[in-house]
Each structure stands twice: as structure tokens, then as C-alpha cells.
Design a protein around this motif. Structure first.
Motif, PDB file in Angstrom:
ATOM      1  N   ASN A 155      10.159  13.289  -0.128  1.00 55.39           N
ATOM      2  CA  ASN A 155       9.107  14.298  -0.976  1.00 55.39           C
ATOM      3  C   ASN A 155       8.175  13.473  -1.869  1.00 55.39           C
ATOM      4  OD1 ASN A 155       9.726  16.528   0.604  1.00 55.39           O
ATOM      5  ND2 ASN A 155      12.128  16.156  -0.290  1.00 55.39           N
ATOM      6  N   HIS A 156       8.152  12.295  -2.047  1.00 54.36           N
ATOM      7  CA  HIS A 156       7.327  11.448  -3.058  1.00 54.36           C
ATOM      8  C   HIS A 156       7.858  12.031  -4.508  1.00 54.36           C
ATOM      9  CE1 HIS A 156       3.908   9.656  -4.699  1.00 54.36           C
ATOM     10  NE2 HIS A 156       4.078   8.883  -3.971  1.00 54.36           N
ATOM     11  N   VAL A 157       9.082  11.867  -4.588  1.00 52.71           N
ATOM     12  CA  VAL A 157       9.754  12.486  -6.127  1.00 52.71           C
ATOM     13  C   VAL A 157       9.850  11.250  -7.132  1.00 52.71           C
ATOM     14  CG1 VAL A 157      11.022  14.238  -5.195  1.00 52.71           C
ATOM     15  CG2 VAL A 157      12.062  12.012  -5.064  1.00 52.71           C
ATOM     16  N   ASN A 164      10.070   2.336   3.067  1.00 51.47           N
ATOM     17  CA  ASN A 164      10.623   3.780   2.746  1.00 51.47           C
ATOM     18  C   ASN A 164      10.005   4.149   1.614  1.00 51.47           C
ATOM     19  OD1 ASN A 164      12.370   5.776   1.837  1.00 51.47           O
ATOM     20  ND2 ASN A 164      14.202   5.063   2.529  1.00 51.47           N
ATOM     21  N   HIS A 165       9.353   5.286   1.524  1.00 49.55           N
ATOM     22  CA  HIS A 165       8.985   5.687   0.140  1.00 49.55           C
ATOM     23  C   HIS A 165       9.281   7.171  -0.304  1.00 49.55           C
ATOM     24  CE1 HIS A 165       6.094   5.185  -3.034  1.00 49.55           C
ATOM     25  NE2 HIS A 165       5.065   6.268  -2.590  1.00 49.55           N
ATOM     26  N   THR A 166      10.614   7.650   0.101  1.00 55.11           N
ATOM     27  CA  THR A 166      11.542   8.748   0.003  1.00 55.11           C
ATOM     28  C   THR A 166      10.907   9.866   1.014  1.00 55.11           C
ATOM     29  OG1 THR A 166       9.903   9.723  -1.793  1.00 55.11           O
ATOM     30  CG2 THR A 166      11.828   8.299  -2.593  1.00 55.11           C
ATOM     31  N   PHE A 209       0.947  -1.056  -0.019  1.00 50.64           N
ATOM     32  CA  PHE A 209       0.116  -0.174   0.068  1.00 50.64           C
ATOM     33  C   PHE A 209       0.930   1.426   0.003  1.00 50.64           C
ATOM     34  CE2 PHE A 209      -2.070  -3.667   1.705  1.00 50.64           C
ATOM     35  CZ  PHE A 209      -3.563  -3.374   1.179  1.00 50.64           C
ATOM     36  N   ASP A 210       0.788   1.716  -1.148  1.00 44.82           N
ATOM     37  CA  ASP A 210       1.639   3.167  -1.128  1.00 44.82           C
ATOM     38  C   ASP A 210       1.279   4.539  -0.301  1.00 44.82           C
ATOM     39  OD1 ASP A 210       2.973   1.336  -2.912  1.00 44.82           O
ATOM     40  OD2 ASP A 210       2.827   2.821  -4.495  1.00 44.82           O
ATOM     41  N   ASP A 211       2.141   5.012   0.176  1.00 42.08           N
ATOM     42  CA  ASP A 211       1.636   6.413   0.897  1.00 42.08           C
ATOM     43  C   ASP A 211       1.101   6.328   2.171  1.00 42.08           C
ATOM     44  OD1 ASP A 211       2.450   7.039  -1.882  1.00 42.08           O
ATOM     45  OD2 ASP A 211       0.419   7.461  -2.252  1.00 42.08           O
ATOM     46  N   ALA A 212       0.691   5.365   2.693  1.00 40.24           N
ATOM     47  CA  ALA A 212       0.360   5.177   3.958  1.00 40.24           C
ATOM     48  C   ALA A 212      -0.891   6.263   4.515  1.00 40.24           C
ATOM     49  CB  ALA A 212       1.463   5.271   4.870  1.00 40.24           C
TER      50      ALA A 212
HETATM   51 ZN   LIG Z   1       3.241   6.852  -3.768  1.00 40.95          ZN
END
Ligand SMILES: [Zn+2]
Length: 235
Positions: free
Chosen positions: A128-130, A124-126, A61-64
């Protein structure tokens, strides 16, 4: 050996979360139930670093989002399974500013910690979502390394990485390898194979309209056709 790696975003009622990049909790339950009834092993993304066995599935699941962290973990726990959620360290407890007008709240640190303590993985998804592939190597190092440090400083232990928008290049893979990450997930609309680099694993995005039959069509027919090596069509 293949593994089915699925990519979701929000989980909540359409009345609150809309339809874009969202799935209703009962539909998620139907997807999880299918794999559970067929005795698939549910892996967290970090578990993909070890040799693969047949019949595995990994839900990510991206972004939580707040909605996801509220609804999804319990759906897995009902069948004794766990999943992986990817947090954007610079936006924890804020909103998804990359979603434009559809921006939605993101879970705070306490929620992430609570879900991790129940055996789920927070990755870990960075910062700043770049789009990493658009950045020079120093900026990529910052986005990966600072996010890792931010998460760890709050008690989160990120063991896998997720490329925002699936965007990455050779530099991204090299930085992750040097940073001790054994698994990173991208987006490629096909099933993952044990021949794939563990630092660039393909995932299939699941949409609001993916009823269970539609999802099965996507996974076991459409994705399988895409997984085939390119060759002469009628050779
Ligand atoms: Zn994302």
C-alpha cells in the motif's frame, strides 16, 4: 568501494506527466549515455548483493508508473543495460493514490511481466505504499510479506526491496533479512558505500531539472561532500 544508486519516478513528456517526480525520456537517455560512454557497469538493485567492483551504477524507478514502463526499459536496452522498477502490489494496474491530485496510472501485471522477461528487475515496494517506520511490526510484516506473495503469484520474482519514502527502522530491516531479501534501497542523498548495510542502501533522487551537468554536480561533488565522515570542519 562506492556505487552510484539513482532513484527516479516517472519518465515521460512533461505535457503528460508534469514536472514533479518526472524526467523526460531524452534527459534520461543523456544520463544513461554518460555512464555507458565511461564504461560503467549497470547493475540492477539485486546485483548489489555481491561484492562491489569499481565504476558501477544502478538505476531504480519507484512505483512502476505506466509512463516509466513504456519509456525507460528501451533507453537501457539501447546500451545493453538493465534497470530496476519497484511495484506496489496492491495498486498494480490502478493509480498512484499516494500522489494526491497528481495521481498517475501504474503499470498492469502484463506490462511488469513483459519488462521482467526482457531482463529488468521488478522489485517489492510494499502492498500500500506506506511509511514503514510508522507501523507496528505486524503491519510491516504484512506490507513486506504480502507484497512478496502478490508479486510471486503473478510470476514476478522480487529480489530486492524499496522503502516507500525511504521510511524504515530496525524492524523493517530484520523482517527483510528473515524474508530472504539481500538488498533494500532507501533515500539518503549520497553515494552508497560497500560499508553500508545492503538492507539500507542510500539512493540519490533525480529531479526533472537535473540536466546531465546538474546530475554530475549532484553525484560527484555534492554527494561526495555528504559522504565524508562528520568531523571538525576546520580540524
Ligand atoms: Zn514509491
Amino acid at each position: 568501494m562506492e556505487s552510484t544508486i539513482l532513484c527516479y519516478h516517472k519518465v515521460g513528456p512533461a505535457a503528460e506527466e508534469g514536472r514533479r517526480l518526472n524526467i523526460e525520456p531524452n534527459r534520461l537517455r543523456s544520463h544513461v549515455g554518460f555512464f555507458s560512454r565511461r564504461k560503467y557497469r549497470f547493475l540492477r538493485a539485486c546485483d548489489l548483493s555481491v561484492p562491489w567492483t569499481p565504476r558501477t551504477v544502478c538505476f531504480t524507478f519507484d512505483d512502476a508508473y505506466v509512463s516509466t514502463m513504456f519509456h525507460a526499459p528501451a533507453v537501457f536496452e539501447e546500451v545493453g543495460a538493465r534497470a530496476t522498477y519497484y511495484a506496489v502490489s496492491g495498486r498494480v494496474g490502478k493509480t498512484s493514490d499516494w500522489d494526491g491530485e497528481a495521481a498517475r496510472p501504474l503499470a498492469d501485471w502484463d506490462t511488469l511481466l513483459a519488462v521482467q522477461s526482457r531482463g529488468h528487475e521488478i522489485g517489492n515496494h510494499t502492498v500500500n505504499h506506506v511509511h514503514l517506520a510508522d507501523l507496528p511490526i505486524d503491519r510491516q510484516k504484512f506490507e513486506i510479506g504480502q507484497a512478496d506473495a502478490d508479486l510471486r503469484s503473478r510470476g514476478i520474482v522480487p529480489r530486492s526491496f524499496c522503502y516507500p519514502y525511504g521510511s524504515h527502522n530496525e524492524d523493517s530491516v530484520e523482517i527483510l533479512g528473515h524474508s530472504g531479501y539481500g538488498v533494500a534501497v532507501a533515500l539518503k542523498k549520497r553515494l552508497a558505500s560497500s560499508d553500508d548495510s545492503r538492507l539500507s542502501l542510500p539512493r540519490i533522487v533525480v529531479a526533472y531539472s537535473d540536466t546531465l551537468p546538474m546530475l554530475l554536480y549532484k553525484l560527484f561533488l555534492k554527494a561526495r561532500i555528504r559522504s565524508r565522515k562528520p568531523g571538525p570542519p576546520y580540524g
